[in-house]
Design a protein around this motif. Structure first.
Motif, mmCIF file in Angstrom:
data_model
loop_
_atom_site.group_PDB
_atom_site.id
_atom_site.type_symbol
_atom_site.label_atom_id
_atom_site.label_comp_id
_atom_site.label_asym_id
_atom_site.label_seq_id
_atom_site.Cartn_x
_atom_site.Cartn_y
_atom_site.Cartn_z
ATOM 1 N N SER A 29 57.807 54.022 20.849
ATOM 2 C CA SER A 29 56.800 55.032 21.166
ATOM 3 C C SER A 29 56.912 56.149 20.137
ATOM 4 O O SER A 29 57.978 56.748 19.982
ATOM 5 C CB SER A 29 57.006 55.582 22.578
ATOM 6 O OG SER A 29 56.132 56.682 22.812
ATOM 7 N N ALA A 30 55.800 56.425 19.459
ATOM 8 C CA ALA A 30 55.817 57.442 18.404
ATOM 9 C C ALA A 30 55.826 58.855 18.969
ATOM 10 O O ALA A 30 56.340 59.779 18.327
ATOM 11 C CB ALA A 30 54.624 57.256 17.477
ATOM 12 N N HIS A 31 55.273 59.036 20.192
ATOM 13 C CA HIS A 31 55.173 60.377 20.776
ATOM 14 C C HIS A 31 55.653 60.349 22.232
ATOM 15 O O HIS A 31 54.853 60.476 23.168
ATOM 16 C CB HIS A 31 53.722 60.883 20.686
ATOM 17 C CG HIS A 31 53.182 60.901 19.291
ATOM 18 N ND1 HIS A 31 53.595 61.805 18.339
ATOM 19 C CD2 HIS A 31 52.275 60.084 18.683
ATOM 20 C CE1 HIS A 31 52.966 61.569 17.201
ATOM 21 N NE2 HIS A 31 52.157 60.532 17.379
ATOM 22 N N PRO A 32 56.944 60.198 22.434
ATOM 23 C CA PRO A 32 57.462 60.059 23.803
ATOM 24 C C PRO A 32 57.526 61.392 24.538
ATOM 25 O O PRO A 32 57.688 62.452 23.936
ATOM 26 C CB PRO A 32 58.875 59.511 23.572
ATOM 27 C CG PRO A 32 59.275 60.033 22.223
ATOM 28 C CD PRO A 32 58.005 60.063 21.421
ATOM 29 N N GLY A 59 60.083 59.166 16.805
ATOM 30 C CA GLY A 59 59.698 58.779 18.154
ATOM 31 C C GLY A 59 60.888 58.579 19.069
ATOM 32 O O GLY A 59 61.808 59.410 19.092
ATOM 33 N N ASN A 60 60.874 57.466 19.811
ATOM 34 C CA ASN A 60 61.966 57.189 20.746
ATOM 35 C C ASN A 60 63.065 56.331 20.134
ATOM 36 O O ASN A 60 63.970 55.887 20.837
ATOM 37 C CB ASN A 60 61.424 56.498 22.008
ATOM 38 C CG ASN A 60 60.878 55.106 21.731
ATOM 39 O OD1 ASN A 60 60.486 54.807 20.596
ATOM 40 N ND2 ASN A 60 60.827 54.264 22.758
ATOM 41 N N MET A 61 63.008 56.095 18.811
ATOM 42 C CA MET A 61 64.015 55.230 18.187
ATOM 43 C C MET A 61 65.437 55.794 18.301
ATOM 44 O O MET A 61 66.378 55.034 18.598
ATOM 45 C CB MET A 61 63.653 54.965 16.720
ATOM 46 C CG MET A 61 64.508 53.868 16.083
ATOM 47 S SD MET A 61 64.508 52.289 16.981
ATOM 48 C CE MET A 61 62.792 51.786 16.786
ATOM 49 N N TYR A 121 61.346 58.672 27.592
ATOM 50 C CA TYR A 121 62.765 58.652 27.239
ATOM 51 C C TYR A 121 63.584 57.961 28.326
ATOM 52 O O TYR A 121 64.480 57.155 28.034
ATOM 53 C CB TYR A 121 63.293 60.069 27.028
ATOM 54 C CG TYR A 121 62.808 60.744 25.766
ATOM 55 C CD1 TYR A 121 62.927 60.120 24.528
ATOM 56 C CD2 TYR A 121 62.246 62.021 25.808
ATOM 57 C CE1 TYR A 121 62.487 60.744 23.376
ATOM 58 C CE2 TYR A 121 61.801 62.647 24.655
ATOM 59 C CZ TYR A 121 61.922 62.003 23.441
ATOM 60 O OH TYR A 121 61.487 62.619 22.289
ATOM 61 N N VAL A 122 63.293 58.258 29.577
ATOM 62 C CA VAL A 122 64.031 57.641 30.685
ATOM 63 C C VAL A 122 63.797 56.132 30.703
ATOM 64 O O VAL A 122 64.742 55.341 30.855
ATOM 65 C CB VAL A 122 63.621 58.277 32.030
ATOM 66 C CG1 VAL A 122 64.241 57.515 33.203
ATOM 67 C CG2 VAL A 122 64.044 59.748 32.078
ATOM 68 N N ALA A 123 62.549 55.714 30.533
ATOM 69 C CA ALA A 123 62.224 54.290 30.520
ATOM 70 C C ALA A 123 62.847 53.592 29.311
ATOM 71 O O ALA A 123 63.365 52.465 29.416
ATOM 72 C CB ALA A 123 60.711 54.101 30.516
ATOM 73 N N THR A 124 62.804 54.256 28.169
ATOM 74 C CA THR A 124 63.390 53.698 26.947
ATOM 75 C C THR A 124 64.890 53.500 27.111
ATOM 76 O O THR A 124 65.446 52.452 26.730
ATOM 77 C CB THR A 124 63.125 54.625 25.751
ATOM 78 O OG1 THR A 124 61.720 54.719 25.530
ATOM 79 C CG2 THR A 124 63.810 54.107 24.491
ATOM 80 N N ASP A 125 65.547 54.492 27.666
ATOM 81 C CA ASP A 125 66.991 54.404 27.884
ATOM 82 C C ASP A 125 67.328 53.187 28.738
ATOM 83 O O ASP A 125 68.238 52.414 28.411
ATOM 84 C CB ASP A 125 67.478 55.688 28.560
ATOM 85 C CG ASP A 125 68.967 55.669 28.842
ATOM 86 O OD1 ASP A 125 69.756 55.832 27.888
ATOM 87 O OD2 ASP A 125 69.354 55.479 30.020
#
Length: 384
Positions: free
Chosen positions: A360-363, A319-321, A368-372
């Motif tokens: 998130s398992a399926h980003p 995911g997003n890890m 990705y932008v929000a996770t960053d």
């Protein structure tokens, strides 16, 4: 023969400057169409005066006026600023190849734009695949955009696979120099300084990548990159500490045969191979002397170099890890260079950020932008 038009994203960094050396040596084959940099306006202007690209872009918009003044005597060279300008310039019709040598998450968006414009990608920005490997793989397939690796290790794997299309990979042997602290104890690591970490034993790289090499996070990122580039599982990738940096990596096939690419540590070779593939061009420089040194290989200590273990954990969780790990790493890397955290605190902060940041398992790209952004904020909290 028409010269290949090349855009270099990150032309003032270590990879970018060496790419320009390759282009200069083969000026009958290659021509610079565009150069970009983040902050180094003087060097960017110097490169532009020498190579006469159609356009140059400075990512930091605050430096635009300064760059424009430096280019007053070159009215034919267009000068732009900002991340959006970089995204747009890579789509220019004349461009054949885009060398993505920007550092960090910033390389993701222009790489996506270049792929959608059907450009050949010479990938030196490993964070692109670390953060969004599945997305990039799918886009490259959809838009028929070749991705040619420029990292020395991935180039070595790529070279070892030429002619082996029908033969599945049993194992990838990914070599690592071990950095400057290979033989340090855990107690010694607790007191190392940025000056110590910046003294890499074999490679001359930018500060960010040199620190990542010292923590072995760089190798962890290369494991993630190899997974997406070559379609293997993390369990099929073995990291070998190889202090001499002569065997750049290898591939083991199901009959037990191992093919490797060897050479002196010189980043111009994988850069040039990406530009010229499938041809090999002459490259000036030192040649490998097999009689001058022995070749050694060791298993990495995942307890001592926890960043490598965290990267493997990120791959396993998916995911997003990996995006979380990359963002946190960029924050702690900068903090260490600015004396705001210690060497060993870096991996602790990354691990704590992995625990707190939303998974998130399926980003998709927006995730990705929000996770960053979220991971950077969390990591910064632990530093401040």
């Amino acid at each position: 023969m028409k010269k290949k038009q090349i855009a270099i994203l990150g032309s003032t960094g270590s990879i970018g400057t060496q790419a320009l050396q390759v282009i200069e040596e083969h000026s009958d084959l290659y021509e610079v169409y565009c150069l970009t940099a983040n902050n180094r306006v003087e060097l960017l202007a110097e490169q532009a005066h020498k190579f006469k690209p159609a356009a140059i872009v400075i990512a930091n918009e605050a430096r635009y006026d300064e760059l424009k003044r430096l280019m007053d005597d070159e009215p034919d060279i267009k000068v732009y600023a900002g991340a959006k300008a970089i995204d747009e310039i890579v789509e220019a019709i004349p461009i054949d190849m885009v060398l993505t040598a920007m550092v960090g998450f910033a390389g993701l968006s222009p790489t996506i734009h270049a792929i959608r414009a059907h450009k050949t990608i010479c990938l030196a920005n490993k964070e692109t695949l670390v953060v969004a490997g599945e997305l990039i793989r799918d886009l490259a397939s959809k838009y028929h955009a070749p991705i040619l690796p420029v990292d020395s290790e991935h180039s070595a794997i790529f070279q070892s696979l030429v002619g082996e299309d029908a033969n599945p990979i049993e194992k990838i042997l990914l070599t690592a120099s071990g950095g400057p602290f290979r033989n340090f104890t855990a107690e010694q690591l607790a007191t190392v300084t940025k000056a110590d970490a910046l003294r890499h034993p074999t490679w001359d790289m930018g500060a960010k990548i040199t620190i990542d090499s010292a923590t072995m996070m760089n190798k962890g990122f290369e494991v993630i990159e190899a997974k997406w580039l070559f379609g293997v599982e993390a369990s099929q990738i073995q990291v070998l500490v190889h202090p001499q940096s002569i065997v750049h990596s290898a591939v083991q096939f199901r009959d037990g045969a191992v093919k490797a690419q060897l050479g002196v540590p010189d980043m111009r070779l994988p850069i040039q191979y990406a530009f010229s593939f499938p041809k090999r061009l002459h490259l000036s420089g030192q040649r490998l002397d097999f009689f001058s040194q022995k070749l050694e290989f060791f298993e990495p200590d995942l307890g001592k170099f926890r960043c490598l273990a965290l990267a493997f954990e990120a791959i396993g969780r998916g995911g997003n890890m990996p995006c979380i790990v990359n963002a946190a790493n960029e924050v702690v890397n900068r903090a260490f260079l600015e004396d705001r955290c210690t060497f060993t605190q870096m991996n602790d902060i990354i691990a704590r950020t992995m625990e707190r940041c939303a998974f998130s398992a399926h980003p998709d790209y927006d995730v990705y932008v929000a996770t960053d952004a979220e991971a950077r904020r969390i990591a910064a909290e632990y530093i401040n």
